[in-house]
Design an enzyme around this catalytic site. Sequence first.
Site, PDB file in Angstrom:
ATOM      1  N   GLY A  19      14.228 -30.053 -30.816  1.00 56.25           N
ATOM      2  CA  GLY A  19      13.589 -31.219 -31.449  1.00 56.25           C
ATOM      3  C   GLY A  19      14.183 -32.555 -31.028  1.00 56.25           C
ATOM      4  O   GLY A  19      13.594 -33.599 -31.310  1.00 56.25           O
ATOM      5  N   GLY A  21      14.540 -33.504 -27.935  1.00 52.53           N
ATOM      6  CA  GLY A  21      14.094 -33.811 -26.573  1.00 52.53           C
ATOM      7  C   GLY A  21      12.923 -34.775 -26.556  1.00 52.53           C
ATOM      8  O   GLY A  21      12.578 -35.401 -27.571  1.00 52.53           O
ATOM      9  N   ASP A  44      18.188 -28.703 -32.902  1.00 57.92           N
ATOM     10  CA  ASP A  44      18.538 -28.862 -31.488  1.00 57.92           C
ATOM     11  C   ASP A  44      19.992 -28.444 -31.330  1.00 57.92           C
ATOM     12  O   ASP A  44      20.788 -28.578 -32.269  1.00 57.92           O
ATOM     13  CB  ASP A  44      18.370 -30.326 -31.050  1.00 57.92           C
ATOM     14  CG  ASP A  44      18.231 -30.459 -29.525  1.00 57.92           C
ATOM     15  OD1 ASP A  44      17.123 -30.770 -29.053  1.00 57.92           O
ATOM     16  OD2 ASP A  44      19.234 -30.249 -28.813  1.00 57.92           O
ATOM     17  N   TYR A 151      10.495 -22.240 -12.893  1.00 55.99           N
ATOM     18  CA  TYR A 151       9.981 -22.760 -14.174  1.00 55.99           C
ATOM     19  C   TYR A 151       8.558 -22.245 -14.432  1.00 55.99           C
ATOM     20  O   TYR A 151       8.259 -21.711 -15.499  1.00 55.99           O
ATOM     21  CB  TYR A 151       9.995 -24.283 -14.100  1.00 55.99           C
ATOM     22  CG  TYR A 151       9.396 -25.026 -15.270  1.00 55.99           C
ATOM     23  CD1 TYR A 151       9.975 -24.976 -16.538  1.00 55.99           C
ATOM     24  CD2 TYR A 151       8.263 -25.829 -15.090  1.00 55.99           C
ATOM     25  CE1 TYR A 151       9.436 -25.707 -17.594  1.00 55.99           C
ATOM     26  CE2 TYR A 151       7.731 -26.558 -16.144  1.00 55.99           C
ATOM     27  CZ  TYR A 151       8.317 -26.491 -17.396  1.00 55.99           C
ATOM     28  OH  TYR A 151       7.788 -27.218 -18.436  1.00 55.99           O
ATOM     29  N   LYS A 155       6.980 -19.844 -17.361  1.00 56.53           N
ATOM     30  CA  LYS A 155       5.873 -20.292 -18.228  1.00 56.53           C
ATOM     31  C   LYS A 155       4.716 -19.288 -18.189  1.00 56.53           C
ATOM     32  O   LYS A 155       4.104 -18.996 -19.213  1.00 56.53           O
ATOM     33  CB  LYS A 155       5.402 -21.689 -17.819  1.00 56.53           C
ATOM     34  CG  LYS A 155       6.363 -22.813 -18.192  1.00 56.53           C
ATOM     35  CD  LYS A 155       6.530 -22.935 -19.709  1.00 56.53           C
ATOM     36  CE  LYS A 155       7.379 -24.113 -20.128  1.00 56.53           C
ATOM     37  NZ  LYS A 155       7.707 -24.116 -21.560  1.00 56.53           N
TER      38      LYS A 155
END
Length: 322
Positions: A19, A21, A44, A151, A155
């Site tokens: 949270g 970020g 976080d 990445y 995902k």
Amino acid sequence: MNTIGPETKTTERILITGGGGQIGTDLSEALAKKYGADNIFCSDVKFENTIRDGIHELQLNVLDESNFERILEDNKITTVYHLVSLLSGTSEKKPLLAKNLNLNPLLFLLEKAKAKKIERIFWPSSIAVFGKGIPKHNVSQDSVLHPESVYGITKLAGEELCRHYHDAYSVDVRSLRFPGLISWKAPAGGGTTDYAVEIFHHAIKNQLYKCFLTEYTALPMMYMDDAIEATLALMSADPNAISVRGSYNLGGVSFTPKEIANEIKKHFPDFTITYEPDFRQAIADSWPSSIDDTPAQKDWGLKLKYQLPDIVNDMILHLKKP
Ligand SMILES: NC(=O)c1ccc[n+]([C@@H]2O[C@H](COP(=O)([O-])OP(=O)(O)OC[C@H]3O[C@@H](n4cnc5c(N)ncnc54)[C@H](O)[C@@H]3O)[C@@H](O)[C@H]2O)c1
């Protein structure tokens, strides 16, 4: 203390992970406004346990499953916005950490939802799921998915887990493929589209900006306000209206570094930019230039408010404030 009050009465109790970020900073405020700050638990790894504007801030490393479980139970959490992830640039440099961090906590939460310990999950995917074999423009929801970055591969695996847990166990998990997000409240966190945030901080300070992509690299982007609106709309949609249980395409607005620089020059005529592509150019080259998001428009009414000139105006307006 300035407490954010609710617009909607609710029994939802919401945990945000990651949270602190770029997205969490804006999302926590929007959720507090909608559901009441006292129902928002914003966590976080870098937070202390405290209260900020009525929102509970919690220290949580999502790899620490026993603390994660305790926080879910102690706070009677019903809905989790699970934002923690290594972004594209960092994932390519730390693939083992990316695999663990981007997938294990998601799987942990899907298992909790399967066991009916929580009711609903939001999990952000990314345009990084696209790669080899896609058309460059107007990529559709059902395009082939051959990501070309660590990445993007994490995902895609996450999307498949979400789809499987929905189809096999009726888990209510909802997801958006965010394009590059532009915002002024928090810095960008290590992605290939970070240039579109960094460029403003240099322009405001009258500094030269060295862009790490070529001037002609067109990528889909979205202003944070539109991304938050889309998230809230998806999460309050009727479950029967949601036809995509992997992750919805979000098109946003497509532009090149040169186009955003020219728009910024309308405000700062002396602004200068150079182009020095690094390893992120290869990642950007594997992504589409523009994306078709018709299913999101049809299913739950996705609407875009900010085009490139609006984004530039609003960013400069806020960043110029003392
Ligand atoms: N920002 C974008 O442009 C963008 C685009 C597409 C998808 N997304 C996705 O949206 C999500 C959030 O992105 P963001 O830009 O806000 O990321 P960010 O990097 O700005 O924030 C991530 C936050 O997670 C925290 N964190 C890192 N490791 C942690 C751990 N082990 N435990 C708990 N917290 C930890 C960090 O301290 C940071 O505050 C990610 O899943 C990302 O893949 C973002």
